[in-house]
Enzyme design. Sequence first.
Site, mmCIF file in Angstrom:
data_model
loop_
_atom_site.group_PDB
_atom_site.id
_atom_site.type_symbol
_atom_site.label_atom_id
_atom_site.label_comp_id
_atom_site.label_asym_id
_atom_site.label_seq_id
_atom_site.Cartn_x
_atom_site.Cartn_y
_atom_site.Cartn_z
ATOM 1 N N ASP A 1 0.809 -1.221 0.000
ATOM 2 C CA ASP A 1 0.000 0.000 0.000
ATOM 3 C C ASP A 1 0.841 1.269 0.000
ATOM 4 O OD1 ASP A 1 0.991 -0.356 2.540
ATOM 5 O OD2 ASP A 1 -0.873 0.080 3.581
ATOM 6 N N GLU B 1 10.294 -2.489 13.643
ATOM 7 C CA GLU B 1 11.474 -2.227 12.827
ATOM 8 C C GLU B 1 12.732 -2.105 13.693
ATOM 9 O OE1 GLU B 1 7.804 -0.348 10.963
ATOM 10 O OE2 GLU B 1 8.719 -0.480 12.949
#
Length: 303
Positions: free
Chosen positions: A176, A261
């Site tokens: 996306d 992350e």
Amino acid sequence: MGFKARRRIITILLFTTCFTMLLVCNVMLPSNSLPDQNEELYYLQSARLSADRTPALLRQQQRHLSADQPTVPTLFIVTPTYQRHVQSAELTRLSQTFMHIPNLHWIVVEDAVVKSPIVTELLDNSKLNYTHLHIPTTDKTWWVQHRGVDQRNLALSWLRKYAVAEPGIVYFADDDNTYDIRIFEQMRYTKKVSVWPVAFAGRLLYEGPVVESGRVVGWRSGFGWWRTFKIDMAGFAVNLQLVIGNREATFDRGSRSGWLESTFLEQLVDGVDELEPLANNCTQILVWHTRTEQPNVWMEGWI
């Protein structure tokens, strides 16, 4: 002889002359007139494969091209995806971005028990080098805050099994997002971990590293100030050999929201001193964390 007759004869003569010149030019052209002297190299570099290909086959192709050609690191792009109305549209847009990137291997991992025919057909039609994997998310309870963890970890396992000796870069590209093709060439020669800002991430116009004199010295972030690496998933790339050499490095489903992350990168590098800023020392926006609006299709139940 009338005017119309003379004009008809002149037209026929001009047409015959032009046709003859075209035939002569075609005969004079060399049969192997390609932009590269190595005809096989030209065709192999221009072609895009449409089936699942392992890095072993990619290495074989690279060796077959020319011993004198330097090895260009392969970009291994990992995209987790799941079934929804806009899935095909998202993957189509992403695939057509990747069509402009040479030496790219797309690893698409579906959050599903089996591969979907829609994704399979889309990948085959893309003519890209790709690997199509699938694994259902193991924990879909409402308090689980991370998406794509099992899918990205499966891709890491695949790379460690099939791309051990392959020079390459690993990048996690969600379906996306929006990508400027320049970022892919910039990340291609990452030594350890390269970084850059991402627009519309971290509840800001952009989130990413702060760079001074070519080194990362801080972060522009709106939350999670205690994170070691305050960065979005789309804001870093990792050298494949760093992934291979740290076989236990995975994405931790148990990490706090927004820390996925950082906890992953902490397993690969010791600190910000090892990061390589790209995008003109992190002053350019080349990736946008866009989100496609879900279409309103409630009338489908009435027709």
